[in-house]
Design a protein around this motif. Structure first.
Motif, mmCIF file in Angstrom:
data_model
loop_
_atom_site.group_PDB
_atom_site.id
_atom_site.type_symbol
_atom_site.label_atom_id
_atom_site.label_comp_id
_atom_site.label_asym_id
_atom_site.label_seq_id
_atom_site.Cartn_x
_atom_site.Cartn_y
_atom_site.Cartn_z
ATOM 1 N N GLU A 1 27.557 -57.705 -19.919
ATOM 2 C CA GLU A 1 28.814 -57.311 -19.279
ATOM 3 C C GLU A 1 28.611 -56.095 -18.381
ATOM 4 O O GLU A 1 29.182 -56.007 -17.299
ATOM 5 C CB GLU A 1 29.883 -57.031 -20.326
ATOM 6 N N GLN B 1 29.216 -55.961 -14.433
ATOM 7 C CA GLN B 1 30.099 -54.948 -13.853
ATOM 8 C C GLN B 1 29.374 -54.199 -12.728
ATOM 9 O O GLN B 1 29.963 -53.951 -11.668
ATOM 10 C CB GLN B 1 30.552 -53.973 -14.940
ATOM 11 N N GLU C 1 29.253 -56.454 -9.766
ATOM 12 C CA GLU C 1 30.579 -56.540 -9.138
ATOM 13 C C GLU C 1 30.854 -55.299 -8.297
ATOM 14 O O GLU C 1 31.373 -55.396 -7.178
ATOM 15 C CB GLU C 1 31.657 -56.716 -10.210
#
Length: 121
Positions: free
Chosen positions: A59, A63, A66
């Motif tokens: 994750e 992130q 992103e």
């Protein structure tokens, strides 16, 4: 004084046949099962913790990716915005005002002044 109990017999001590192991009792079986259960539970909890750590790491990487994509998108938008502004500025500077009314000429003169100010700073 020797006792002649069947356990003390010379046959039981010298017998070439091995004794069969006594079956495990109920209490001992339950204790053994509970021991395995707690061991399995601890292994299960360790696996869950390991999987959670992997999930959190994934994750975090997603992130970061992103954020990088958003930053690149923002740079691209800024570039396109500046490119569009330069195109508009060139069109403004190249505007032919010879056939326009006095008010329209004044408007484009002010627009050119704004373009020049922007370019200087």
């Amino acid at each position: 004084m020797t006792s002649n109990s069947p356990l003390d017999s010379p046959m039981s001590q010298d017998s070439p046949i091995e004794k069969e192991l006594r079956p495990i009792g109920r209490k001992a079986a339950k204790a053994k099962k509970a021991g395995n259960s707690s061991n399995n539970t601890s292994k299960f909890l360790e696996e869950i913790a390991r999987q959670n750590a992997i999930r959190i790491e994934m994750e975090h990487k997603l992130q970061e990716n992103e954020i990088a994509i958003q930053a690149e998108y923002a740079r691209e938008r800024e570039y396109l915005s500046q490119k569009d502004m330069y195109k508009t500025d060139r069109e403004t500077m190249a505007m032919d005002t010879s056939h326009m009314s006095l008010e329209t000429k004044q408007f484009w003169k002010l627009e050119r002044r704004d373009v020049m100010r922007r370019r200087r700073f």
